[in-house]
Design a protein around this motif. Structure first.
Motif, PDB file in Angstrom:
ATOM      1  N   TYR A 343      30.629  45.516  45.000  1.00 19.65           N
ATOM      2  CA  TYR A 343      29.824  44.908  45.237  1.00 19.65           C
ATOM      3  C   TYR A 343      30.134  43.782  46.299  1.00 19.65           C
ATOM      4  CZ  TYR A 343      25.056  42.339  46.888  1.00 19.65           C
ATOM      5  OH  TYR A 343      24.582  41.839  47.166  1.00 19.65           O
ATOM      6  N   ALA A 344      30.951  42.933  45.566  1.00 18.47           N
ATOM      7  CA  ALA A 344      31.118  41.455  46.154  1.00 18.47           C
ATOM      8  C   ALA A 344      32.503  41.786  48.138  1.00 18.47           C
ATOM      9  CB  ALA A 344      32.134  40.781  45.221  1.00 18.47           C
ATOM     10  N   TYR A 345      33.167  43.125  47.251  1.00 18.49           N
ATOM     11  CA  TYR A 345      33.858  43.742  48.518  1.00 18.49           C
ATOM     12  C   TYR A 345      33.434  44.282  49.918  1.00 18.49           C
ATOM     13  CZ  TYR A 345      37.819  45.309  50.949  1.00 18.49           C
ATOM     14  OH  TYR A 345      38.631  46.081  51.399  1.00 18.49           O
ATOM     15  N   SER A 346      32.510  44.612  49.413  1.00 21.42           N
ATOM     16  CA  SER A 346      31.647  45.362  50.204  1.00 21.42           C
ATOM     17  C   SER A 346      30.650  43.846  51.109  1.00 21.42           C
ATOM     18  CB  SER A 346      30.211  46.081  50.213  1.00 21.42           C
ATOM     19  OG  SER A 346      29.450  45.391  49.486  1.00 21.42           O
ATOM     20  N   LEU A 347      31.146  43.043  50.563  1.00 23.17           N
ATOM     21  CA  LEU A 347      29.778  41.788  51.227  1.00 23.17           C
ATOM     22  C   LEU A 347      30.865  40.802  51.697  1.00 23.17           C
ATOM     23  CD1 LEU A 347      27.572  40.395  48.520  1.00 23.17           C
ATOM     24  CD2 LEU A 347      26.611  41.935  50.625  1.00 23.17           C
ATOM     25  N   GLY A 348      32.390  41.534  51.827  1.00 21.28           N
ATOM     26  CA  GLY A 348      33.234  40.271  52.653  1.00 21.28           C
ATOM     27  C   GLY A 348      33.569  39.349  51.475  1.00 21.28           C
ATOM     28  N   LEU A 349      33.862  39.498  50.735  1.00 17.93           N
ATOM     29  CA  LEU A 349      33.478  37.749  49.437  1.00 17.93           C
ATOM     30  C   LEU A 349      35.147  38.580  49.304  1.00 17.93           C
ATOM     31  CD1 LEU A 349      30.258  38.094  47.328  1.00 17.93           C
ATOM     32  CD2 LEU A 349      30.980  36.525  49.400  1.00 17.93           C
ATOM     33  N   ASN A 350      35.524  36.960  49.091  1.00 19.57           N
ATOM     34  CA  ASN A 350      36.893  36.946  48.224  1.00 19.57           C
ATOM     35  C   ASN A 350      37.255  37.252  46.797  1.00 19.57           C
ATOM     36  OD1 ASN A 350      39.772  36.386  47.572  1.00 19.57           O
ATOM     37  ND2 ASN A 350      39.298  34.001  48.139  1.00 19.57           N
ATOM     38  N   THR A 351      37.463  38.546  46.536  1.00 13.80           N
ATOM     39  CA  THR A 351      37.369  38.964  44.944  1.00 13.80           C
ATOM     40  C   THR A 351      38.078  38.168  44.155  1.00 13.80           C
ATOM     41  OG1 THR A 351      38.452  41.103  45.325  1.00 13.80           O
ATOM     42  CG2 THR A 351      36.425  41.107  45.301  1.00 13.80           C
ATOM     43  N   LYS A 352      39.032  37.996  44.820  1.00 12.71           N
ATOM     44  CA  LYS A 352      40.393  37.568  43.899  1.00 12.71           C
ATOM     45  C   LYS A 352      39.648  36.136  43.370  1.00 12.71           C
ATOM     46  CE  LYS A 352      44.353  38.312  46.239  1.00 12.71           C
ATOM     47  NZ  LYS A 352      45.946  38.330  47.453  1.00 12.71           N
ATOM     48  N   GLN A 353      38.330  35.478  43.904  1.00 11.62           N
ATOM     49  CA  GLN A 353      37.844  34.256  43.414  1.00 11.62           C
ATOM     50  C   GLN A 353      36.635  34.473  42.372  1.00 11.62           C
ATOM     51  OE1 GLN A 353      36.954  31.013  46.816  1.00 11.62           O
ATOM     52  NE2 GLN A 353      39.182  30.083  45.740  1.00 11.62           N
ATOM     53  N   TRP A 354      36.933  35.473  41.924  1.00 10.98           N
ATOM     54  CA  TRP A 354      35.405  36.483  41.008  1.00 10.98           C
ATOM     55  C   TRP A 354      36.126  37.109  39.586  1.00 10.98           C
ATOM     56  CZ3 TRP A 354      30.153  35.414  42.057  1.00 10.98           C
ATOM     57  CH2 TRP A 354      29.451  35.465  43.539  1.00 10.98           C
ATOM     58  N   ARG A 355      36.396  35.851  38.461  1.00 13.55           N
ATOM     59  CA  ARG A 355      37.261  36.550  37.239  1.00 13.55           C
ATOM     60  C   ARG A 355      35.923  36.861  36.487  1.00 13.55           C
ATOM     61  NH1 ARG A 355      42.461  33.062  37.022  1.00 13.55           N
ATOM     62  NH2 ARG A 355      42.917  32.987  39.118  1.00 13.55           N
ATOM     63  N   LEU A 356      35.742  38.296  36.631  1.00 13.23           N
ATOM     64  CA  LEU A 356      34.419  38.726  35.897  1.00 13.23           C
ATOM     65  C   LEU A 356      34.832  39.389  34.346  1.00 13.23           C
ATOM     66  CD1 LEU A 356      32.140  39.613  38.869  1.00 13.23           C
ATOM     67  CD2 LEU A 356      32.787  37.643  37.684  1.00 13.23           C
ATOM     68  N   GLU A 357      33.927  38.731  33.300  1.00 14.52           N
ATOM     69  CA  GLU A 357      34.020  39.446  31.837  1.00 14.52           C
ATOM     70  C   GLU A 357      32.522  39.901  31.914  1.00 14.52           C
ATOM     71  OE1 GLU A 357      36.874  38.472  28.515  1.00 14.52           O
ATOM     72  OE2 GLU A 357      34.952  37.952  28.100  1.00 14.52           O
TER      73      GLU A 357
END
Length: 473
Positions: A343-357
């Motif tokens: 979802y973050a990627y679909s918004l154009g966000l930088n997924t490398k700056q989202w580290r999720l657990e």
């Protein structure tokens, strides 16, 4: 002062931000109030989408519950505002002489709004089909979710607390806060020196309660604790409670599926159903079973404000597993986190700056930058889900619990009330706030303030920074 100003101008030039008196005031406020170390700030225009001010804006920080901004928007986008969770009632057997010779099944779909009133409805449905006695077992099918019932990063000592409840596809809530996977223990101080009385809502639910507490004089100190022993169904009530006072405490279920089944069985017995020989267990519904009833939850857009305004971790964890189920066919945390990244990627966000657990923000392993949080907030404003998303956020200074939420006692002066619509966040030594702020100029901005290695004083310091934004932007 001249040297400091020159240094600030150089820094602003280097990072490519406009040099303004407003930025200077905010920079000075950070230095004075909260300190520049272990602090990250981002302020973004909602008109242009550009960052107007940042301090360590690209640094990866622990988001705490501001991570729910991503989880909540993903749920609204992927599942839809009208999504509901289902709980289904089945029987498998033969009915004769008002007796079901067979088993009853409850199939869970992750509904956090399942409550005792629904258990009573199930009993009515069984009676409507001519069943007054069950000669068989009561099974729960929780196969919609898989993996660990606890999300990663939950400390051992927190497992008894409502904000660290275990998650199952078949679970229950004791009231309309919908803290799924918990019961409420209500303790009342009666006669001095005697143990207080207590009751459990909805009922004991297969748990054992050991009352070691003592009633003290009305002027005595309340030292009451209610803790579930680690990895067990035993709850210890200890400490002192003043005479005449009543305390409510939430405690988590050891096994939400099994405990919920016990709660259902206890409720059914109170309606006169003869189920004295029934045992409870976990089992997938067989193909031969017949569905009698489906209970639907509130639609997501009505459940959403409870989730966001009260920062409900149980609902967050359920939404994550549901996203995993809907997008990848298996309802576990890993798939749910992957769905958040998609979802973050679909918004154009930088997924490398989202580290999720996880999706609740409880884990100290989560990381995101303040700039990414404000980017998310700016992009959501252009989405069809924005109205539901925005209306679900806590509103600063609004006393009504389901309006102000976790911000109802912050920004509560006449000059600030209603200007901050944002998500709070806190875990050990971490305090965050991110959302929308309306400045005195009338312009609205997206902001994120993230801190680490701070004490509770950071809450006041964060609010002071927001006040600077309101005054100078």
């Amino acid at each position: 002062m001249k040297k400091i100003t020159q240094m600030l101008l150089v820094c602003l030039l280097l990072i490519g931000l406009p040099i303004t008196a407003n930025a200077y005031m905010l920079d000075q406020a950070i230095t004075k109030n909260i300190g520049k170390s272990h602090t990250s700030v981002s302020l973004r225009s909602l008109t242009t989408g550009n960052v107007l001010y940042e301090h360590n804006g690209q640094a990866l920080m622990k988001p705490a519950s501001t991570l729910k901004l991503l989880t909540g928007s993903a749920a609204l986008h992927v599942l839809g505002r009208d999504y509901t969770f289902s709980t289904e009632l089945f029987i498998d057997g033969v009915i004769a002489d008002a007796t079901l010779y067979g088993d009853v099944y409850i199939k869970g779909g992750g509904d956090p709004t399942l409550q005792q009133q629904d258990f009573l409805t199930f009993a009515k449905i069984l009676k409507r089909h001519g069943i007054r006695k069950i000669q068989g077992n009561l099974y729960g099918d929780d196969s919609a979710f898989s993996g660990n019932a606890l999300t990663p990063g939950i400390a051992k000592e927190d497992e008894t607390e409502y904000y660290a409840a275990r998650i199952s596809a078949l679970t229950m809530s004791p009231n309309t806060d919908y803290d799924a996977g918990t019961v409420i223990v209500q303790i009342t101080g009666d006669k001095t020196t005697q143990p207080p009385s207590f009751r459990v809502l909805p009922n004991a639910s297969g748990m054992k309660f050991v009352n070691q507490a003592r009633t003290v004089a009305k002027t005595g100190k309340n030292t009451l604790t209610v803790k579930r022993q680690y990895s067990s169904n035993t709850v210890i009530i200890a400490g002192n409670i003043p005479q005449g006072s009543t305390v409510k405490e939430w405690v988590t279920l050891q096994d939400p599926t099994i405990n919920t089944l016990h709660a259902i069985k206890n409720t059914w017995q109170s309606t006169g159903l003869n189920i004295s020989q029934v045992t409870v267990g976990r089992k997938v519904i067989p193909a031969t079973a017949s569905k009698l009833y489906t209970k639907e939850s509130l639609p997501l857009h009505k459940l959403y404000p409870v989730f966001m305004k009260l920062s409900n971790n149980s609902i967050a964890d359920i939404l994550v597993k549901t996203l995993g189920l809907e997008m990848y066919g298996e309802g576990n945390t890993e798939n749910g986190v992957a769905a958040l990244r998609d979802y973050a990627y679909s918004l154009g966000l930088n997924t490398k700056q989202w580290r999720l657990e996880d999706g609740s923000g409880m884990s100290h392993a989560n990381r995101v930058s303040a700039n990414e949080l404000t980017a998310l907030l700016a992009k959501i404003q252009q989405q069809s889900i924005y109205t539901n998303f925005y209306q679900g956020l806590p509103i600063g200074g609004q006393e009504e619990r389901f309006v102000g939420g976790t911000l109802r006692k912050r920004f509560d002066t006449n000059a600030l009330r209603g200007r901050v619509v944002a998500k709070t966040g806190s875990i050990t030594n971490v305090y965050t706030l991110s959302g929308y702020v309306t400045a005195k100029s009338g312009r609205q901005y997206a902001f994120a303030i993230m801190t680490d290695k701070k004490n509770a004083q950071a809450l006041k310091q964060i609010d002071q920074l927001v006040e600077v934004i309101i005054q100078h932007y």
